[in-house]
Design an enzyme around this catalytic site. Structure first.
Site, PDB file in Angstrom:
ATOM      1  N   LYS A 177     -18.814  -5.630  65.909  1.00 15.61           N
ATOM      2  CA  LYS A 177     -17.463  -5.463  65.104  1.00 15.61           C
ATOM      3  C   LYS A 177     -17.979  -5.348  63.760  1.00 15.61           C
ATOM      4  O   LYS A 177     -18.981  -5.960  63.091  1.00 15.61           O
ATOM      5  CB  LYS A 177     -16.780  -6.731  65.057  1.00 15.61           C
ATOM      6  CG  LYS A 177     -16.461  -7.042  66.548  1.00 15.61           C
ATOM      7  CD  LYS A 177     -14.749  -6.342  66.444  1.00 15.61           C
ATOM      8  CE  LYS A 177     -14.245  -6.756  67.917  1.00 15.61           C
ATOM      9  NZ  LYS A 177     -12.916  -5.977  68.141  1.00 15.61           N
ATOM     10  N   LYS A 280      -7.608  -0.654  77.830  1.00 12.37           N
ATOM     11  CA  LYS A 280      -7.356  -2.139  78.194  1.00 12.37           C
ATOM     12  C   LYS A 280      -5.974  -2.055  78.826  1.00 12.37           C
ATOM     13  O   LYS A 280      -4.872  -2.184  78.430  1.00 12.37           O
ATOM     14  CB  LYS A 280      -7.299  -2.920  76.934  1.00 12.37           C
ATOM     15  CG  LYS A 280      -8.804  -2.926  76.213  1.00 12.37           C
ATOM     16  CD  LYS A 280      -8.289  -3.664  74.772  1.00 12.37           C
ATOM     17  CE  LYS A 280      -9.774  -3.744  74.285  1.00 12.37           C
ATOM     18  NZ  LYS A 280      -9.621  -4.201  72.634  1.00 12.37           N
TER      19      LYS A 280
HETATM   20 MG    MG Z   1     -11.751  -2.357  69.936  1.00 11.17          MG
END
Ligand code: MG
Length: 389
Positions: A177, A280
């Site tokens: 991240k 997702k």
């Molecule tokens: Mg992501």
């Protein structure tokens, strides 16, 4: 024909291995909304809503989804018969287009019921419902390669240590991240800590802006570092900006938050806003939508992979089944249970082998793992049941 007799909502508090810091403070357990769907033949299917406690990543929250499922969505499905779980998406979508996480929890549960009803492994059922899966005749994979997503670390050295440890555990891809200010230093430190065969990607969660010269300069620098992808560099709605950026970068832009459904995936492909997609299922409204995204991407030669939303072992089962489809060519964010949970709600827990692979439980229909109902009972903070009227 499947007839849903009842849907029970449960909220559990599942203890985390490491405390999780949010804007609301530090939590030691994740609040998770689980559903238990029972059909007229007495089959039970557990499913999971991926919404988090607080809004931020998405406007959908545990409390919001609870209300919506209890009052609007579960009553639509309880008592209803359907032949094919692919029909359920349309039943749920009317008037609840933005409620993708709430819809996904119910929708995916109906696929598990169908999988049990047809005595087919969930991955096989999905492959049969995928247009490109049917055309290619490919069977689902029995193992799925796994990557790890590492949160923002306190220093480049700390990021390098975490990445080195993850690679030693067997993870096939490390995803960092990033935020613009520290991205280049972190990526350089991590890349030099990893063997060349470990793929390295980054996820900016929309934190860069094309109108900020320093951000663009950072993206150009990242582009020279051999990354496998830069995930969601710009805000989700900026498909034109993403197309401009992708034209500038040699590295694949991977879209996550932008891809709310097949329509956005088609726009991405037509505009050239990215060259990879993180799918997702719990965030796009369930499997019917996830399969449509997968099929569009396969036809356009866009690689896809299955991301994670800090699911328990129940949500993980659905992700593993989806990731077994042939179009999911990149490692999924499918960390084993022990990375997040002191004890998971399924038996056996999800594990990863030394080669960084998760086994797809193709020998059983449904989730392929047993749900630890006694443990869920212990963790349950509230429950309510919606029955056929
Ligand atoms: Mg992501």
């Amino acid at each position: 024909m499947i007839r849903v007799a009842s849907i029970t909502l449960r909220e559990i508090r599942l203890p985390l291995v490491e405390p999780f810091r949010t804007s609301h403070g530090t939590v030691k357990a994740r609040r998770i909304l689980l559903l238990e769907m029972i059909d007229a033949d007495g089959r039970h299917a557990w499913s999971e809503c991926v919404a988090q406690e607080a809004a931020g990543y998405s406007h959908e929250t545990v409390d919001g989804c609870w209300t919506l499922i209890e009052e609007l969505l579960a009553p639509r499905i309880a008592g209803v018969s359907f032949r094919d779980p692919a029909q359920v998406h349309a039943m749920l979508e009317a008037g609840a287009a933005e409620a993708r996480m709430a819809r996904g929890a119910i929708e995916m549960g109906t696929w598990a019921l169908a999988s049990m009803g047809e005595n087919l492994p969930l991955g096989e059922l999905l492959a049969r419902h995928s247009e490109t899966g049917r055309e290619s005749g490919s069977a689902p994979r029995s193992y799925v390669e796994t990557g790890i997503a590492l949160g923002i670390q306190r220093s480049p050295e700390a990021a390098a240590d975490r990445a080195r440890a993850a690679a030693a555990e067997g993870y096939r891809r490390v995803k960092l991240k990033i935020v613009p200010a520290s991205a280049v230093a972190e990526v350089k430190a991590v890349r030099s800590a990893l063997q060349p065969d470990v793929s390295l990607g980054v996820d900016a969660n929309g934190s860069f802006r094309l109108d900020q010269p320093a951000h663009v300069a950072t993206l150009d620098e990242l582009d020279a570092l051999g990354l496998s992808m830069i995930e969601q560099p710009l805000p989700p709605d900026d498909l034109h900006g993403l197309a401009q950026l992708q034209a500038r970068l040699a590295t694949a832009v991977c879209l996550d938050e932008s891809i709310t459904g097949p329509l956005r995936a088609r726009e991405m492909i037509e505009l050239g806003s990215g060259r990879m997609v993180n799918v997702k299922p719990g965030r796009v409204g369930g499997f019917q939508q996830a399969l449509a995204i997968h099929d569009l991407c396969v036809r356009a030669h866009v690689p896809t992979w299955c991301g994670g939303m800090l699911e328990s072992g129940i949500g993980r089962a659905y992700n593993v089944a989806l990731a077994s489809l042939p179009g999911f060519t990149e490692p999924g964010d499918l960390s084993p249970s022990a990375r997040y949970w002191k004890r998971d709600v399924v038996k056996p827990e999800w594990t990863m082998d030394a080669a960084g692979r998760v086994r797809v439980p193709l020998e059983h229909p449904g989730l392929g793992v047993e749900v630890d109902v006694g443990f869920i009972d212990d963790l349950t903070a509230r429950a309510t049941t919606v029955r056929a009227g």
